[in-house]
Structure formats: C-alpha cells, structure tokens
Design a protein around this motif. Structure first.
Motif, PDB file in Angstrom:
ATOM      1  N   LEU A  77       0.854  -1.186   0.000  1.00 21.06           N
ATOM      2  CA  LEU A  77       0.000   0.000   0.000  1.00 21.06           C
ATOM      3  C   LEU A  77       0.888   1.234   0.000  1.00 21.06           C
ATOM      4  O   LEU A  77       1.773   1.361   0.845  1.00 21.06           O
ATOM      5  N   LEU A  78       0.667   2.123  -0.964  1.00 19.61           N
ATOM      6  CA  LEU A  78       1.368   3.410  -1.002  1.00 19.61           C
ATOM      7  C   LEU A  78       0.329   4.501  -0.785  1.00 19.61           C
ATOM      8  O   LEU A  78      -0.721   4.494  -1.425  1.00 19.61           O
ATOM      9  N   VAL A  79       0.638   5.434   0.106  1.00 17.96           N
ATOM     10  CA  VAL A  79      -0.258   6.564   0.353  1.00 17.96           C
ATOM     11  C   VAL A  79       0.507   7.842   0.023  1.00 17.96           C
ATOM     12  O   VAL A  79       1.630   8.049   0.491  1.00 17.96           O
ATOM     13  N   PHE A  80      -0.117   8.682  -0.801  1.00 17.17           N
ATOM     14  CA  PHE A  80       0.495   9.936  -1.241  1.00 17.17           C
ATOM     15  C   PHE A  80      -0.344  11.112  -0.755  1.00 17.17           C
ATOM     16  O   PHE A  80      -1.570  11.082  -0.853  1.00 17.17           O
ATOM     17  N   PHE A  81       0.321  12.139  -0.232  1.00 15.11           N
ATOM     18  CA  PHE A  81      -0.332  13.408   0.098  1.00 15.11           C
ATOM     19  C   PHE A  81       0.363  14.489  -0.716  1.00 15.11           C
ATOM     20  O   PHE A  81       1.586  14.594  -0.683  1.00 15.11           O
ATOM     21  N   GLU A  82      -0.408  15.262  -1.450  1.00 15.32           N
ATOM     22  CA  GLU A  82       0.110  16.341  -2.295  1.00 15.32           C
ATOM     23  C   GLU A  82       1.235  15.854  -3.217  1.00 15.32           C
ATOM     24  O   GLU A  82       2.248  16.526  -3.385  1.00 15.32           O
ATOM     25  N   GLY A  83       1.057  14.670  -3.790  1.00 19.93           N
ATOM     26  CA  GLY A  83       2.005  14.146  -4.757  1.00 19.93           C
ATOM     27  C   GLY A  83       3.253  13.502  -4.184  1.00 19.93           C
ATOM     28  O   GLY A  83       4.074  12.977  -4.922  1.00 19.93           O
ATOM     29  N   LYS A  84       3.402  13.509  -2.853  1.00 19.94           N
ATOM     30  CA  LYS A  84       4.597  12.934  -2.237  1.00 19.94           C
ATOM     31  C   LYS A  84       4.229  11.669  -1.471  1.00 19.94           C
ATOM     32  O   LYS A  84       3.216  11.621  -0.780  1.00 19.94           O
ATOM     33  N   GLU A  85       5.099  10.658  -1.600  1.00 17.57           N
ATOM     34  CA  GLU A  85       4.838   9.413  -0.878  1.00 17.57           C
ATOM     35  C   GLU A  85       4.956   9.660   0.618  1.00 17.57           C
ATOM     36  O   GLU A  85       5.965  10.150   1.111  1.00 17.57           O
ATOM     37  N   PHE A  86       3.887   9.340   1.329  1.00 22.83           N
ATOM     38  CA  PHE A  86       3.842   9.529   2.776  1.00 22.83           C
ATOM     39  C   PHE A  86       4.024   8.202   3.506  1.00 22.83           C
ATOM     40  O   PHE A  86       4.667   8.135   4.546  1.00 22.83           O
ATOM     41  N   LEU A  87       3.455   7.138   2.963  1.00 21.68           N
ATOM     42  CA  LEU A  87       3.452   5.860   3.674  1.00 21.68           C
ATOM     43  C   LEU A  87       3.612   4.719   2.678  1.00 21.68           C
ATOM     44  O   LEU A  87       3.024   4.748   1.597  1.00 21.68           O
ATOM     45  N   ARG A  88       4.421   3.739   3.063  1.00 24.56           N
ATOM     46  CA  ARG A  88       4.603   2.524   2.257  1.00 24.56           C
ATOM     47  C   ARG A  88       4.532   1.348   3.224  1.00 24.56           C
ATOM     48  O   ARG A  88       5.355   1.216   4.108  1.00 24.56           O
ATOM     49  N   LYS A  89       3.508   0.525   3.043  1.00 22.78           N
ATOM     50  CA  LYS A  89       3.362  -0.674   3.867  1.00 22.78           C
ATOM     51  C   LYS A  89       3.441  -1.878   2.944  1.00 22.78           C
ATOM     52  O   LYS A  89       2.742  -1.940   1.938  1.00 22.78           O
ATOM     53  N   VAL A  90       4.279  -2.838   3.313  1.00 23.14           N
ATOM     54  CA  VAL A  90       4.480  -4.029   2.498  1.00 23.14           C
ATOM     55  C   VAL A  90       4.118  -5.265   3.321  1.00 23.14           C
ATOM     56  O   VAL A  90       4.530  -5.375   4.483  1.00 23.14           O
ATOM     57  N   ARG A  91       3.353  -6.126   2.718  1.00 21.98           N
ATOM     58  CA  ARG A  91       2.903  -7.402   3.273  1.00 21.98           C
ATOM     59  C   ARG A  91       2.062  -7.247   4.526  1.00 21.98           C
ATOM     60  O   ARG A  91       0.860  -7.200   4.437  1.00 21.98           O
ATOM     61  N   LEU A  92       2.671  -7.186   5.686  1.00 19.92           N
ATOM     62  CA  LEU A  92       1.899  -7.179   6.927  1.00 19.92           C
ATOM     63  C   LEU A  92       1.464  -5.766   7.283  1.00 19.92           C
ATOM     64  O   LEU A  92       2.290  -4.875   7.446  1.00 19.92           O
ATOM     65  N   MET A  93       0.161  -5.565   7.383  1.00 23.30           N
ATOM     66  CA  MET A  93      -0.345  -4.249   7.765  1.00 23.30           C
ATOM     67  C   MET A  93      -1.631  -4.432   8.548  1.00 23.30           C
ATOM     68  O   MET A  93      -2.470  -5.235   8.184  1.00 23.30           O
TER      69      MET A  93
END
Length: 105
Positions: A71-87
């Motif tokens: 899961l990638l979460v972007f705010f104002e075009g910038k990557e804010f959060l990257r969660k891989v596999r376990l979340m």
C-alpha cells in the motif's frame, strides 16, 4: 493504466492510496476490502486505486513495488506511507489520521 497516468493522478489529487496485489495471493484479496473500507469510511477524500501487479508490471516497476500486498499513500504528490505485506487496519488508520486531518480537515 500506465505508470505515467498513475503519476498524473497522484500529482493532481490531494491524497491517493494505491493498493498493489498479485494473483494467487490470498492475503492480498483478504486485505483489500478492509483497506478499501478504511479509506471509504474514514478518509473519503483519498482516491483509492487498485493495481494488479501481473496486469501492470510497468507501474509496479516505476513505483518500486516488488511484493504484494503493498500500500502506497500519497499526500500532495509525495509518498507519505509505504506498507508491504503485513499491515494492520488500526495501524494504517493511526498513521494516516493526523496528516489527513491537517491537509483535508
């Protein structure tokens, strides 16, 4: 969808969540409705996009996603959060809540 089209969406929207899944990934398909519901119910201003890695290898390569689920979460075009596999849904909510409220209100 191509990588450039996704980048355009990320840059034009205030907030975007991109969920990457793979075929034959039971965790991906068990988690997707929960993650999607979190954004729909708690963070409705975030545009939720689902990308299947096998159908869009160019997108996963362009964003450096090589395992699923991611899961990638972007705010104002910038990557804010990257969660891989376990979340955990609760952890996602806690991490996104503050910047979401600051940005969107």
């Amino acid at each position: 969808m191509e990588a450039n089209a996704l980048k355009e969406i990320i840059n034009s929207e205030l907030a975007v969540a991109v969920y990457f899944s793979a075929p034959n990934c039971s965790v991906c398909y068990a988690l997707k409705p929960k993650v999607e519901a979190l954004f729909l119910n708690e963070f409705p201003a975030v545009k939720f996009i689902h990308v299947e890695i096998d159908k869009s290898p160019g997108i996963s390569g362009a964003f450096g996603v090589f395992s699923a689920p991611t899961l990638l979460v972007f705010f104002e075009g910038k990557e804010f959060l990257r969660k891989v596999r376990l979340m955990s849904i609760q952890e996602l909510q806690q991490k996104i809540e503050r910047p979401y409220k600051l940005l969107i209100g």
